[in-house]
Motif scaffolding. Structure first.
Motif, PDB file in Angstrom:
ATOM      1  N   GLU A 190     135.814 -39.468  68.906  1.00 45.16           N
ATOM      2  CA  GLU A 190     135.456 -40.303  70.053  1.00 45.16           C
ATOM      3  C   GLU A 190     133.980 -40.182  70.414  1.00 45.16           C
ATOM      4  O   GLU A 190     133.316 -41.174  70.721  1.00 45.16           O
ATOM      5  CB  GLU A 190     136.319 -39.937  71.259  1.00 45.16           C
ATOM      6  N   ARG A 191     133.453 -38.967  70.405  1.00 41.64           N
ATOM      7  CA  ARG A 191     132.059 -38.778  70.809  1.00 41.64           C
ATOM      8  C   ARG A 191     131.091 -39.444  69.827  1.00 41.64           C
ATOM      9  O   ARG A 191     130.075 -40.008  70.233  1.00 41.64           O
ATOM     10  CB  ARG A 191     131.743 -37.292  70.945  1.00 41.64           C
ATOM     11  N   ALA A 198     124.504 -37.050  61.428  1.00 39.31           N
ATOM     12  CA  ALA A 198     125.081 -36.492  62.650  1.00 39.31           C
ATOM     13  C   ALA A 198     126.336 -35.697  62.329  1.00 39.31           C
ATOM     14  O   ALA A 198     127.113 -36.079  61.442  1.00 39.31           O
ATOM     15  CB  ALA A 198     125.415 -37.612  63.634  1.00 39.31           C
ATOM     16  N   GLU A 199     126.548 -34.613  63.051  1.00 42.85           N
ATOM     17  CA  GLU A 199     127.778 -33.845  62.886  1.00 42.85           C
ATOM     18  C   GLU A 199     128.958 -34.643  63.449  1.00 42.85           C
ATOM     19  O   GLU A 199     128.869 -35.212  64.531  1.00 42.85           O
ATOM     20  CB  GLU A 199     127.674 -32.511  63.620  1.00 42.85           C
ATOM     21  N   GLY A 200     130.035 -34.662  62.703  1.00 39.56           N
ATOM     22  CA  GLY A 200     131.229 -35.347  63.162  1.00 39.56           C
ATOM     23  C   GLY A 200     131.536 -36.602  62.377  1.00 39.56           C
ATOM     24  O   GLY A 200     130.802 -36.995  61.463  1.00 39.56           O
ATOM     25  N   ARG A 249     131.832 -32.587  55.049  1.00 40.91           N
ATOM     26  CA  ARG A 249     130.623 -31.801  54.796  1.00 40.91           C
ATOM     27  C   ARG A 249     130.834 -30.877  53.606  1.00 40.91           C
ATOM     28  O   ARG A 249     131.898 -30.281  53.439  1.00 40.91           O
ATOM     29  CB  ARG A 249     130.266 -30.968  56.023  1.00 40.91           C
ATOM     30  N   ALA A 250     129.791 -30.729  52.803  1.00 43.84           N
ATOM     31  CA  ALA A 250     129.899 -29.850  51.643  1.00 43.84           C
ATOM     32  C   ALA A 250     130.029 -28.388  52.059  1.00 43.84           C
ATOM     33  O   ALA A 250     130.699 -27.603  51.383  1.00 43.84           O
ATOM     34  CB  ALA A 250     128.681 -30.039  50.738  1.00 43.84           C
ATOM     35  N   PRO A 300     139.273 -37.971  59.661  1.00 43.91           N
ATOM     36  CA  PRO A 300     138.434 -36.785  59.878  1.00 43.91           C
ATOM     37  C   PRO A 300     139.083 -35.526  59.313  1.00 43.91           C
ATOM     38  O   PRO A 300     140.308 -35.393  59.306  1.00 43.91           O
ATOM     39  CB  PRO A 300     138.333 -36.704  61.408  1.00 43.91           C
ATOM     40  N   THR A 301     138.250 -34.605  58.841  1.00 43.70           N
ATOM     41  CA  THR A 301     138.753 -33.322  58.344  1.00 43.70           C
ATOM     42  C   THR A 301     138.500 -32.200  59.337  1.00 43.70           C
ATOM     43  O   THR A 301     139.024 -31.099  59.174  1.00 43.70           O
ATOM     44  CB  THR A 301     138.061 -32.960  57.018  1.00 43.70           C
ATOM     45  N   GLY A 302     137.666 -32.466  60.350  1.00 43.52           N
ATOM     46  CA  GLY A 302     137.248 -31.424  61.282  1.00 43.52           C
ATOM     47  C   GLY A 302     135.919 -30.815  60.914  1.00 43.52           C
ATOM     48  O   GLY A 302     135.305 -30.103  61.716  1.00 43.52           O
ATOM     49  N   ALA A 303     135.453 -31.083  59.695  1.00 39.25           N
ATOM     50  CA  ALA A 303     134.128 -30.629  59.246  1.00 39.25           C
ATOM     51  C   ALA A 303     133.489 -31.797  58.495  1.00 39.25           C
ATOM     52  O   ALA A 303     133.500 -31.841  57.267  1.00 39.25           O
ATOM     53  CB  ALA A 303     134.247 -29.405  58.361  1.00 39.25           C
ATOM     54  N   ASP A 304     132.947 -32.730  59.279  1.00 34.85           N
ATOM     55  CA  ASP A 304     132.462 -33.991  58.696  1.00 34.85           C
ATOM     56  C   ASP A 304     131.019 -34.263  59.078  1.00 34.85           C
ATOM     57  O   ASP A 304     130.441 -33.607  59.949  1.00 34.85           O
ATOM     58  CB  ASP A 304     133.336 -35.156  59.177  1.00 34.85           C
TER      59      ASP A 304
END
Length: 317
Positions: free
Chosen positions: A259-260, A252-254, A283-284, A197-201
């Motif tokens: 985990e969520r 979906a965001e994330g 995310r772009a 994950p990058t934190g903005a996926d």
């Protein structure tokens, strides 16, 4: 002993050169200096990936004006072994071009990709109310068709900069009804391990409903809502085997390693007879997902640890 040169990676995209798809591919850093393969349609691009003829393909998936690209959605739903590994945004605007010497008053037949034509309809109806639209396979192909005498085309809707590729004159700029229009493209490869994950996926999947009954779609959506996962896209597409049967395209965001999101996907898998995981990727727009503290990764892990301790008979401290 000389070493053999490293093989160039091959990328398929909707051609010819100069399309918005090529503009999206130019944003892929690892694709620079590699082998770019223009194709005539999305099916060909994805088939190149499946057969190994190309390492990846860039395809349009969504437009801010017209919504999802249904052809791309249906192909991703039915072709196994594909994975989205990145997304890219390209601002969309158009120019009207013609062969040298043709004026706006001479125009009666206009070539253009159907999506581009829909976005320029207001301008065209105002400038040439009696024009006839001739569909083209791509925005650049519309300009190329100007030189096909058998098609009798007077002008073409094309991307800015098309005059660098063809001997055409620009008759008008900024044809698009919405100057803020953007097309979203995705880079598709064969199935590969999921990155971190990058934190903005964003996570993409396609799911079918378990049965045709009241509340079935709500049950699917609640898998995300109860875990604090926001959806950025929800689109329905007919499955095609009978009337009233649909699959749902979901963004979906994330990231699936959040985990969520992972917990939501497990819920979707339990409730849907057919789930196609398309990928988790950056995310772009680089916008990070917002969620309540109760949906933080640590909260999910703490809850699992608590349950394990209950089962194992560990006394609570």
């Amino acid at each position: 002993m000389s070493q053999r040169p490293e093989r160039l990676r091959r990328y398929s995209y909707l051609g010819p050169a100069g399309t918005f798809t090529e503009a999206a591919l130019k944003q892929v850093e690892e694709a620079r200096g590699q082998d770019w393969n223009p194709v005539t349609n999305l099916g060909e691009a994805l088939n190149d990936v499946v057969t190994g003829a190309s390492d990846a393909a860039m395809i349009a998936i969504e437009n801010s004006i017209d919504g999802g690209v249904t052809v791309a959605q249906d192909l991703l739903a039915t072709i196994p072994g594909l994975r989205i590994i990145g997304e890219y945004l390209v601002p969309v605007d158009f120019v009207l071009v013609a062969r040298p010497g043709v004026t706006l008053e001479d125009i009666s037949v206009v070539a253009g990709h159907p999506v581009a034509y829909a976005q320029c309809r207001t301008w065209l109806d105002g400038a040439r109310p009696a024009h006839l639209h001739l569909p083209a396979t791509s925005n650049v192909q519309a300009a190329a068709d100007l030189f096909d005498d058998a098609k009798h085309i007077d002008a073409a809707i094309a991307p800015p900069g098309i005059e660098d590729h063809y001997d055409v004159e620009v008759l008008a700029h900024s044809l698009a009804d919405n100057p803020d229009a953007v097309t979203r493209f995705v880079l598709v490869s064969r199935v590969v391990p999921i990155g971190e994950p990058t934190g903005a996926d964003k996570t993409s999947l396609i799911a079918e409903l378990s049965e045709d009954r009241s509340g079935a779609l709500l049950d699917l959506l609640e898998q995300f809502a109860t875990r604090g996962v926001n959806l950025t896209l929800l689109a329905s597409r007919p499955i095609g085997d009978q009337m009233g049967r649909y699959r749902f395209v979901i963004d979906a965001e994330g990231h699936i390693k959040d985990e969520r999101v992972a917990d939501a996907l497990l819920g979707v898998k339990r409730s849907s007879p057919n789930v196609v995981f398309l990928g988790s990727y950056p995310r772009a727009d680089k916008i990070s997902a917002e969620f309540r503290p109760v949906h933080d990764n640590d909260r999910f892990r703490d809850a699992r640890d608590w349950l394990r301790e209950v089962i194992e008979g560990v006394e609570e401290s």
